[in-house]
Design a protein around this motif. Structure first.
Motif, PDB file in Angstrom:
ATOM      1  N   THR A  39       0.847  -1.189   0.000  1.00  0.00           N
ATOM      2  CA  THR A  39       0.000   0.000   0.000  1.00  0.00           C
ATOM      3  C   THR A  39       0.886   1.244   0.000  1.00  0.00           C
ATOM      4  OG1 THR A  39      -1.692  -1.190   1.221  1.00  0.00           O
ATOM      5  CG2 THR A  39      -1.827   1.206   1.260  1.00  0.00           C
ATOM      6  N   GLY A  40       0.577   2.196  -0.864  1.00  0.00           N
ATOM      7  CA  GLY A  40       1.343   3.432  -0.973  1.00  0.00           C
ATOM      8  C   GLY A  40       2.402   3.393  -2.057  1.00  0.00           C
ATOM      9  N   ASP A  41       2.681   2.200  -2.605  1.00  0.00           N
ATOM     10  CA  ASP A  41       3.673   2.096  -3.674  1.00  0.00           C
ATOM     11  C   ASP A  41       3.089   2.614  -4.989  1.00  0.00           C
ATOM     12  OD1 ASP A  41       5.456   0.967  -1.904  1.00  0.00           O
ATOM     13  OD2 ASP A  41       5.469  -1.018  -2.843  1.00  0.00           O
ATOM     14  N   THR A  42       3.984   2.882  -5.930  1.00  0.00           N
ATOM     15  CA  THR A  42       3.629   3.392  -7.250  1.00  0.00           C
ATOM     16  C   THR A  42       4.058   2.389  -8.305  1.00  0.00           C
ATOM     17  OG1 THR A  42       3.845   5.684  -6.508  1.00  0.00           O
ATOM     18  CG2 THR A  42       4.048   5.296  -8.877  1.00  0.00           C
ATOM     19  N   VAL A  43       3.265   2.282  -9.360  1.00  0.00           N
ATOM     20  CA  VAL A  43       3.631   1.449 -10.508  1.00  0.00           C
ATOM     21  C   VAL A  43       3.851   2.375 -11.699  1.00  0.00           C
ATOM     22  CG1 VAL A  43       2.912  -0.385 -12.084  1.00  0.00           C
ATOM     23  CG2 VAL A  43       2.356  -0.538  -9.645  1.00  0.00           C
ATOM     24  N   LYS A  44       4.920   2.104 -12.421  1.00  0.00           N
ATOM     25  CA  LYS A  44       5.251   2.871 -13.624  1.00  0.00           C
ATOM     26  C   LYS A  44       5.193   1.924 -14.814  1.00  0.00           C
ATOM     27  CE  LYS A  44       9.037   5.420 -15.781  1.00  0.00           C
ATOM     28  NZ  LYS A  44      10.448   5.841 -15.599  1.00  0.00           N
ATOM     29  N   TRP A  45       4.263   2.191 -15.740  1.00  0.00           N
ATOM     30  CA  TRP A  45       4.160   1.414 -16.973  1.00  0.00           C
ATOM     31  C   TRP A  45       4.942   2.155 -18.049  1.00  0.00           C
ATOM     32  CZ3 TRP A  45       0.166   1.722 -13.523  1.00  0.00           C
ATOM     33  CH2 TRP A  45      -0.461   0.523 -13.150  1.00  0.00           C
ATOM     34  N   SER A  46       5.827   1.457 -18.749  1.00  0.00           N
ATOM     35  CA  SER A  46       6.644   2.056 -19.807  1.00  0.00           C
ATOM     36  C   SER A  46       6.465   1.294 -21.109  1.00  0.00           C
ATOM     37  CB  SER A  46       8.125   2.036 -19.412  1.00  0.00           C
ATOM     38  OG  SER A  46       8.333   2.780 -18.236  1.00  0.00           O
ATOM     39  N   ASN A  47       6.130   2.024 -22.172  1.00  0.00           N
ATOM     40  CA  ASN A  47       5.933   1.407 -23.482  1.00  0.00           C
ATOM     41  C   ASN A  47       7.281   1.261 -24.182  1.00  0.00           C
ATOM     42  OD1 ASN A  47       5.195   0.581 -26.018  1.00  0.00           O
ATOM     43  ND2 ASN A  47       3.781   2.263 -26.408  1.00  0.00           N
ATOM     44  N   ARG A  48       7.695   0.024 -24.405  1.00  0.00           N
ATOM     45  CA  ARG A  48       8.959  -0.261 -25.083  1.00  0.00           C
ATOM     46  C   ARG A  48       8.739  -0.801 -26.504  1.00  0.00           C
ATOM     47  NH1 ARG A  48      10.749   2.984 -22.226  1.00  0.00           N
ATOM     48  NH2 ARG A  48      11.644   2.560 -20.199  1.00  0.00           N
ATOM     49  N   GLU A  49       7.496  -0.676 -26.994  1.00  0.00           N
ATOM     50  CA  GLU A  49       7.212  -1.071 -28.374  1.00  0.00           C
ATOM     51  C   GLU A  49       7.897  -0.078 -29.319  1.00  0.00           C
ATOM     52  OE1 GLU A  49       5.707  -3.831 -29.040  1.00  0.00           O
ATOM     53  OE2 GLU A  49       4.134  -4.191 -27.579  1.00  0.00           O
ATOM     54  N   LYS A  50       8.077  -0.482 -30.570  1.00  0.00           N
ATOM     55  CA  LYS A  50       8.726   0.404 -31.532  1.00  0.00           C
ATOM     56  C   LYS A  50       7.738   1.320 -32.255  1.00  0.00           C
ATOM     57  CE  LYS A  50      12.649  -2.566 -32.337  1.00  0.00           C
ATOM     58  NZ  LYS A  50      13.860  -1.849 -32.085  1.00  0.00           N
ATOM     59  N   ARG A  51       6.476   0.851 -32.460  1.00  0.00           N
ATOM     60  CA  ARG A  51       5.541   1.635 -33.266  1.00  0.00           C
ATOM     61  C   ARG A  51       4.127   1.713 -32.721  1.00  0.00           C
ATOM     62  NH1 ARG A  51       8.269  -1.632 -36.913  1.00  0.00           N
ATOM     63  NH2 ARG A  51       9.808  -0.508 -38.125  1.00  0.00           N
ATOM     64  N   THR A  52       3.825   1.004 -31.655  1.00  0.00           N
ATOM     65  CA  THR A  52       2.439   0.864 -31.214  1.00  0.00           C
ATOM     66  C   THR A  52       2.171   1.621 -29.926  1.00  0.00           C
ATOM     67  OG1 THR A  52       2.403  -1.325 -32.198  1.00  0.00           O
ATOM     68  CG2 THR A  52       0.673  -0.840 -30.630  1.00  0.00           C
ATOM     69  N   SER A  53       1.003   2.258 -29.844  1.00  0.00           N
ATOM     70  CA  SER A  53       0.593   2.902 -28.598  1.00  0.00           C
ATOM     71  C   SER A  53      -0.273   1.947 -27.794  1.00  0.00           C
ATOM     72  CB  SER A  53      -0.160   4.203 -28.868  1.00  0.00           C
ATOM     73  OG  SER A  53      -1.401   3.941 -29.472  1.00  0.00           O
ATOM     74  N   HIS A  54      -0.257   2.117 -26.481  1.00  0.00           N
ATOM     75  CA  HIS A  54      -1.019   1.295 -25.553  1.00  0.00           C
ATOM     76  C   HIS A  54      -1.600   2.207 -24.478  1.00  0.00           C
ATOM     77  CE1 HIS A  54       0.496  -2.483 -27.196  1.00  0.00           C
ATOM     78  NE2 HIS A  54       1.700  -1.957 -27.196  1.00  0.00           N
TER      79      HIS A  54
END
Length: 102
Positions: A39-54
């Motif tokens: 509880t209280g932690d943060t998650v960071k999502w990072s897009n490492r694709e070459k051409r696609t958005s998510h």
């Protein structure tokens, strides 16, 4: 001497043990697909694709969704309540993940 309060604030923040965890978006997958945090932690999502958005979409929260993440962009979310947070990619719903907050 004016830097002392800022330094104390930084030390106080670190003392709570809040951590940022990384989830990489790569190969049309969330890696790791399941992540357990505190509880209280943060998650960071990072897009490492070459051409696609998510995006990161939480259906159980009324469809709460990140903005579109284009290659090399990231999005952060702090989790303040325990629980299981199921999510998927908005444009690619077959991409699924879960954050478990203890």
């Amino acid at each position: 001497m004016k830097r002392a309060p800022a330094l104390l604030a930084l030390v106080a923040f670190s003392a709570f043990g809040q951590t940022t965890h990384d989830v990489v978006i790569e190969g049309y997958q969330f890696v790791p697909a399941e992540l357990t945090i505190r509880t209280g932690d943060t998650v960071k999502w990072s897009n490492r694709e070459k051409r696609t958005s998510h995006s990161v979409l939480f259906p159980a929260e009324g469809g709460r969704e990140s903005e579109r993440l284009f290659p090399d962009e990231s999005w952060l979310r702090q989790f303040n309540q325990p629980g299981r947070y199921l999510y998927h990619c908005g444009p690619h719903p077959e991409m699924k993940g879960v954050i478990v907050v203890e």
